[in-house]
Design an enzyme around this catalytic site. Sequence first.
Site, mmCIF file in Angstrom:
data_model
loop_
_atom_site.group_PDB
_atom_site.id
_atom_site.type_symbol
_atom_site.label_atom_id
_atom_site.label_comp_id
_atom_site.label_asym_id
_atom_site.label_seq_id
_atom_site.Cartn_x
_atom_site.Cartn_y
_atom_site.Cartn_z
ATOM 1 N N ARG A 31 0.877 -1.244 0.114
ATOM 2 C CA ARG A 31 -0.065 -0.017 -0.067
ATOM 3 C C ARG A 31 0.869 1.049 0.022
ATOM 4 O O ARG A 31 1.978 1.157 0.764
ATOM 5 C CB ARG A 31 -1.041 0.055 1.261
ATOM 6 C CG ARG A 31 -2.043 -0.911 1.173
ATOM 7 C CD ARG A 31 -2.985 -0.535 0.092
ATOM 8 N NE ARG A 31 -4.219 -1.476 -0.044
ATOM 9 C CZ ARG A 31 -4.433 -2.535 -0.542
ATOM 10 N NH1 ARG A 31 -3.569 -2.936 -1.521
ATOM 11 N NH2 ARG A 31 -5.379 -3.487 -0.571
ATOM 12 N N GLU A 41 -4.462 7.300 -7.381
ATOM 13 C CA GLU A 41 -4.955 6.390 -8.573
ATOM 14 C C GLU A 41 -5.890 6.845 -9.232
ATOM 15 O O GLU A 41 -6.984 6.941 -8.720
ATOM 16 C CB GLU A 41 -5.046 5.009 -8.066
ATOM 17 C CG GLU A 41 -3.769 4.424 -7.277
ATOM 18 C CD GLU A 41 -3.841 3.023 -6.975
ATOM 19 O OE1 GLU A 41 -5.045 2.351 -7.255
ATOM 20 O OE2 GLU A 41 -2.863 2.613 -6.093
ATOM 21 N N HIS A 85 -0.774 -0.196 -10.213
ATOM 22 C CA HIS A 85 -1.598 -1.186 -9.350
ATOM 23 C C HIS A 85 -2.339 -2.436 -10.089
ATOM 24 O O HIS A 85 -3.311 -2.889 -9.965
ATOM 25 C CB HIS A 85 -2.852 -0.570 -8.499
ATOM 26 C CG HIS A 85 -2.903 -1.147 -7.411
ATOM 27 N ND1 HIS A 85 -3.763 -0.426 -6.351
ATOM 28 C CD2 HIS A 85 -2.892 -2.203 -6.755
ATOM 29 C CE1 HIS A 85 -3.709 -0.960 -5.162
ATOM 30 N NE2 HIS A 85 -3.278 -2.248 -5.472
#
Length: 351
Positions: A268, A297, A316
């Site tokens: 994370r 993001e 991601h």
Amino acid sequence: MKIVIIGDALVSSATLRDAAKDIDFPGRDESELDVVSYEWYSDLEKEKFQEKILLIEKNGPEAVEIPAGVTEALKDADYLLVHIAPVSKSMLETAAKLKLIGTCRGGLEHIALNSVKEKNITLIHVIRNAEPVADFTLSLMYAETRNIARAHHEIKNGKWRKSFSNDEHKTVLANHTVGLIGLGYIGKLVAKRLNALGVRVIAHDPFIDKSLVIKEGLRVELLDMDSVISQSDILSLHMRLTPETENMINKDVFNKMKAGSYIINTARAGVVHKADLIDALKNRRIAGAALDVSWDEPINTDDPLLQLDNITLTPHIAGDTIDAIPKAPYLLKTVLNDYFKTGHSDMLIIQ
């Protein structure tokens, strides 16, 4: 016996229901199984659904709407099975009979953990994409230390570049010591891959029993945090984002790292202090970084990370394979059956 199931745009309630029919819930043979299903934004396209996921990951389960009727259904439910649908405090307040929550993902941002603890509800998760993330982590180690992505980018832009900022540190992976912060399910899979490549692996995880590491056949030296930081050529992060781990990797950590070392993050973004990382990369305090997670993001076009020449960025996608998510409910089924049989599980979060 009542089971509440909440599907979503990535894992349907039908799939969860199919997996649930083969779960050996305690006392199931003596009682009829009543399965009630709900959907949480299951009609959204993947991109739009991703926005809901980001809301949860940033702000928790209280930040999004819950399926209509689910709170009422939970009043007399024994078990709750979800993917990433929110399990909020308000949902749990009247769940007087709830014994266990099973979630078929690794992250727990969608669950009100304090409420789960207060009500003494067992919580089990699964790392649905552990193998893909472990593979991707290893790939980022190669990509960053050997400039694979940067070289490709330069060629695509008409440049035949063979010299990079980390030239004085370049060597084969087997010459590196890799330090893992977090030795959970994914961390162990990364260690297993590195063991096969003859790489020295050190790790820090205050929750890991050394005897279990030995029993699993992993060649990993368990050290204190400072020793892992100072000895690692590559520092790879594998912990959950919690109030205790937020910004854990900061300037104090970067100042203890070797000058030619690298940091890899497939966990994370929030476990790393962004400004401190940028400063460490700008000033060549460390040789480089590879991140599959971002504080925003998608990443903003003016983000200072994009101006650095010693970082590899991916959007991601470490766990994004064609089979990871669809198989998750069946992985949860296996984990739950093993837990109900033995009373133990590596996937147990709260008991």
